[in-house]
Write an enzyme that holds these catalytic residues in place. Structure first.
Site, mmCIF file in Angstrom:
data_model
loop_
_atom_site.group_PDB
_atom_site.id
_atom_site.type_symbol
_atom_site.label_atom_id
_atom_site.label_comp_id
_atom_site.label_asym_id
_atom_site.label_seq_id
_atom_site.Cartn_x
_atom_site.Cartn_y
_atom_site.Cartn_z
ATOM 1 N N CYS A 26 -3.145 4.800 9.314
ATOM 2 C CA CYS A 26 -1.888 4.296 9.869
ATOM 3 C C CYS A 26 -1.287 5.207 10.931
ATOM 4 O O CYS A 26 -0.111 5.064 11.290
ATOM 5 C CB CYS A 26 -0.877 4.088 8.745
ATOM 6 S SG CYS A 26 -1.412 2.891 7.504
ATOM 7 N N CYS A 52 -0.585 8.746 6.977
ATOM 8 C CA CYS A 52 -1.925 8.511 6.451
ATOM 9 C C CYS A 52 -2.894 8.261 7.611
ATOM 10 O O CYS A 52 -2.509 7.722 8.652
ATOM 11 C CB CYS A 52 -1.924 7.312 5.514
ATOM 12 S SG CYS A 52 -1.051 7.597 3.951
ATOM 13 N N CYS A 80 0.842 -1.204 0.000
ATOM 14 C CA CYS A 80 0.000 0.000 0.000
ATOM 15 C C CYS A 80 0.877 1.254 0.000
ATOM 16 O O CYS A 80 0.634 2.197 -0.765
ATOM 17 C CB CYS A 80 -0.928 -0.015 1.213
ATOM 18 S SG CYS A 80 -2.109 1.348 1.255
ATOM 19 N N CYS A 81 1.903 1.258 0.848
ATOM 20 C CA CYS A 81 2.833 2.393 0.896
ATOM 21 C C CYS A 81 3.521 2.590 -0.455
ATOM 22 O O CYS A 81 3.751 3.726 -0.886
ATOM 23 C CB CYS A 81 3.889 2.168 1.976
ATOM 24 S SG CYS A 81 3.305 2.359 3.673
ATOM 25 N N CYS A 93 8.066 3.383 5.768
ATOM 26 C CA CYS A 93 7.229 3.064 4.609
ATOM 27 C C CYS A 93 8.051 2.639 3.409
ATOM 28 O O CYS A 93 7.502 2.114 2.434
ATOM 29 C CB CYS A 93 6.367 4.268 4.246
ATOM 30 S SG CYS A 93 7.338 5.730 3.786
#
Length: 243
Positions: free
Chosen positions: A214, A211, A128-129, A239
């Site tokens: 997170c 984010c 995702c990162c 990340c």
């Protein structure tokens, strides 16, 4: 059930000694940024809009340096973070370049793994990162002669070895950390002295902001990075932007 809410982290009070040292720290920072601009015109400053990055932005604007300022809108930012982009543009009369993830890749990831995939495993969180942060940053840095960050040694154990100048082997360019040796007190002394724009989340117990899914507030006395990827162990809390 707890009968009281835990006391959350608060913006540190600036001591008289820290306030007195602030002008000297500022002079060193200005010299470092001027050196970078002279050696690498059009180097890219990647701002996360954290207080450290707002300090560097403040100096770039004051010195009118030919450095590009970019930020990543991951599509998962808190509203308070997103609002700071326009506020910063207005305050300094600059234009921060905003880079976003590839919409098709981001949608495909969520369709396959769900919007809460980052909690399932470190691998999925890092994927995702990569989609939302690393790939857009790589686009932002394409063709750049060097780049700058607001990282500091004292932020976490994973950053304790930072230096002012490094080589980014993955991208083949020079990387600078202009406030690598600043402590928390130095950061907040500068922010106070110059009233730099700040993310409203700092006043809600967030010492480190990423984010929205997170990041969470931290308790008083916890590490300032404790609210980032809190479900993982301390050795995985990056990340991948700074590998």
């Amino acid at each position: 059930m707890s009968l009281y809410a835990p006391k959350l982290w608060q913006i540190p009070a600036v001591s008289e000694a820290e306030a007195a040292q602030q002008p000297a720290k500022e002079q060193v920072l200005a010299a470092r940024l001027q050196e970078i601009a002279e050696r690498f015109p059009q180097a890219v400053f990647a701002s996360s809009l954290a207080v450290e990055d707002m300090i560097i932005t403040d100096q770039i604007a004051r010195l009118k340096l030919p450095l590009r300022i970019i930020t990543l809108n991951t599509g998962k930012l808190n509203p308070e973070t997103a609002a700071l982009i326009d506020e910063t543009d207005s305050r300094y009369r600059i234009r921060i370049e905003v880079f976003r993830p590839d919409a098709q890749a981001a949608d495909a990831f969520e369709q396959e793994y769900g919007s809460a995939a980052m909690y399932e495993s470190v691998e999925l969180r890092r994927r995702c990162c990569h989609i939302r942060k690393i790939e857009p940053l790589n686009r932002a840095l394409a063709g750049a002669p060097a780049w700058l960050t607001g990282q500091r040694q004292s932020q976490s154990e994973t950053r304790s070895g930072l230096d002012f100048e490094e080589h980014d082997g993955a991208r083949g360019i020079t990387k600078f950390n202009p406030i690598f040796d600043w402590e928390d007190g130095d950061v907040w002394a500068y922010a106070q002295a110059h009233q730099v724009p700040l993310n409203a989340l700092y006043r809600q117990g967030y010492p480190s902001i990423g984010c929205e899914p997170c990041t969470r507030p931290v308790k008083e006395g916890e590490s300032i990075r404790a609210g980032r990827w809190w479900w993982e162990n301390k050795d995985t809390k990056e990340c991948g932007l700074h590998k």
